[in-house]
Design an enzyme around this catalytic site. Sequence first.
Site, PDB file in Angstrom:
ATOM      1  N   LYS A 198       0.925  -0.614   0.180  1.00  0.00           N
ATOM      2  CA  LYS A 198       0.122  -0.228  -0.086  1.00  0.00           C
ATOM      3  C   LYS A 198       0.704   1.224  -0.079  1.00  0.00           C
ATOM      4  CE  LYS A 198      -3.171   2.149   3.159  1.00  0.00           C
ATOM      5  NZ  LYS A 198      -4.225   2.295   4.494  1.00  0.00           N
ATOM      6  N   ASP A 249      -2.959  10.199   3.814  1.00  0.00           N
ATOM      7  CA  ASP A 249      -4.219   9.876   4.101  1.00  0.00           C
ATOM      8  C   ASP A 249      -4.881  11.140   4.710  1.00  0.00           C
ATOM      9  OD1 ASP A 249      -6.695   8.520   3.944  1.00  0.00           O
ATOM     10  OD2 ASP A 249      -5.989   7.368   5.379  1.00  0.00           O
ATOM     11  N   LYS A 294      -9.859  12.033   9.004  1.00  0.00           N
ATOM     12  CA  LYS A 294      -9.753  11.757   9.604  1.00  0.00           C
ATOM     13  C   LYS A 294     -10.212  12.987  11.373  1.00  0.00           C
ATOM     14  CE  LYS A 294      -6.330   8.599   8.716  1.00  0.00           C
ATOM     15  NZ  LYS A 294      -6.749   7.412   8.584  1.00  0.00           N
ATOM     16  N   ASP A 351       1.225   6.115   5.890  1.00  0.00           N
ATOM     17  CA  ASP A 351       0.321   5.163   5.067  1.00  0.00           C
ATOM     18  C   ASP A 351       0.758   4.987   4.468  1.00  0.00           C
ATOM     19  OD1 ASP A 351      -1.815   3.856   5.674  1.00  0.00           O
ATOM     20  OD2 ASP A 351      -2.859   5.919   4.734  1.00  0.00           O
ATOM     21  N   ASP A 411     -12.213   6.297   3.871  1.00  0.00           N
ATOM     22  CA  ASP A 411     -11.587   6.419   4.895  1.00  0.00           C
ATOM     23  C   ASP A 411     -10.955   4.786   5.462  1.00  0.00           C
ATOM     24  OD1 ASP A 411      -9.077   7.439   6.445  1.00  0.00           O
ATOM     25  OD2 ASP A 411     -10.066   6.959   8.293  1.00  0.00           O
ATOM     26  N   GLU A 421      -9.578   3.501   2.426  1.00  0.00           N
ATOM     27  CA  GLU A 421      -9.121   3.917   0.960  1.00  0.00           C
ATOM     28  C   GLU A 421      -8.058   2.803   0.750  1.00  0.00           C
ATOM     29  OE1 GLU A 421      -5.858   4.978   2.746  1.00  0.00           O
ATOM     30  OE2 GLU A 421      -7.891   5.304   3.523  1.00  0.00           O
ATOM     31  N   ARG A 448      -7.506  -0.252   1.137  1.00  0.00           N
ATOM     32  CA  ARG A 448      -8.229  -1.241   0.838  1.00  0.00           C
ATOM     33  C   ARG A 448      -8.749  -1.549  -1.134  1.00  0.00           C
ATOM     34  NH1 ARG A 448     -12.451  -1.721   5.266  1.00  0.00           N
ATOM     35  NH2 ARG A 448     -10.690  -0.808   5.863  1.00  0.00           N
TER      36      ARG A 448
END
Length: 503
Positions: free
Chosen positions: A266, A271, A278, A289, A348, A350, A352
């Site tokens: 990833k 993010d 968030k 991230d 959020d 995202e 996956r």
Amino acid sequence: MFHVKKDWELAAQHEGLIIGLYDKPEKFSGSLAMLDEKFDGQLTELVKSGDLSAKFKSISKVHSFGKVGAKRIWFVGLGKEKELSFDKLKEALGKLFKEVKTSKLEETAIYLDSFISEELDGLDAAHAIGESFALSTYQFDGYRQKSNVPEKRIEQVTVYSEAMDVEDVQISLSVGYVFGKGTNSARTLVNIPGNMLTATAMAKYASELAAKYDFEVEILDKAEIEKLGMGAFLAVNQGSVEPPKMIVLKYQGKDEWKDVIGLVGKGITFDTGGYSIKTKAGIVGMKTDMGGAAAVLGAMEIIGETRPEQNVVAVIPSTDNMISGGAFKPDDVITSMSGKTIEVLNTDAEGRLVLADAVTYAKHHGADYLVDVATLTGGVITALGLHTTGAMTNHEALYEQVHGAAVEAGEQMWLLPLFETEKERVRNSKVADLNNSPGSEGHALVAGAFIGEFAEGTPWVHLDIAGTATSGKAYDLGPAGATGVMTRTLALFVERFEPIGKK
């Protein structure tokens, strides 16, 4: 960096000398007894008085006063011989090297034979020295103005061993150092802020890695990603002014492109959470991230150095997840590269989504086995804390190989369940094939189950490093900040990999 010599001469000139001290009745024998004689038996007296301790991870420094060639001697306590494992030796050495680093030496020596026991052979000890030296002395300098005072670092380590073959020791030291340096490369990538490590910058880094190690490289730009129908990946990028990059590195260590290991990381460079934004506290640190991408790139560096007889394709979907008038939003329905449609319930969630298309693309490049690595969920932290990586799998035999590599690397991992109930939850949408966030209950489980929908029948292991990718405080083998977790595990997994059946 490391130079191995057969004969240890007490008169040899060094700024420092490092010796391991086991907790046993006879502390000094052989060459160490000769060292004690040079000190007129005072080293034995220091042990008796408790000023020189063999207690595990105790560090003692003795000035030589010209009695031997080394100016200072560091003794590191190793505890009982039967209790010292490979991992514990790395911890002790890490603490030691941090201590030595503060003395601002430019070179030092190590008497390898003082670390060898019936439980720990010389090659393992040499590997531990190389790896722990790289890991423990790592620092991220950041972006402060530089001091005019030149910084001194250890540039050379002379390793003495009378008991071991010089060439074998040199190889073990070098391999250990390579594993440590690859992990440090991953740490640095994670520590770089998101405005500097964009998807474009990460693609450039990967291309430079490919050029150095003769990997095949493919960098897909936005137009190419659109052409391939990677709607899940593109949805995450919609709110950004930074173009996305799908990064692919291929290493072919076999004559035929078969039994291909797919490493998927990833690569979300920052993010915000998108419209499912968030919190003020939660958004800080989201430059990390892309820890999964960093682990994959660090592992590829190690693979490039060690050249295992394996085939590997590394796939990294890289973008940031930003908010704008064009950003994707809850209730959107998107179409992945696989053709599966996805109802977005949480922007959020995202990671996956980008991994869905990356996993599909890894299979497109012939991946027969898949391991994805991601800072994916806060749920895994709730379940396992900050020191254990969560894992999920559709193939027990593949997981056992990954877990075995993690044990060898000294990185904690725990297998979470993949039940039909979680699969059914991500398949529960009235308007699409899947939904990306069926609720907070068992958050880590449904996130892994979602990715598993795209692995399908391909043997697959998912690694959630949300809790382990960074450390809030310094530790024996590194400073606070990025840990580079799973870099060594992935590299060892590739090196040790044995092809397995699909079922």
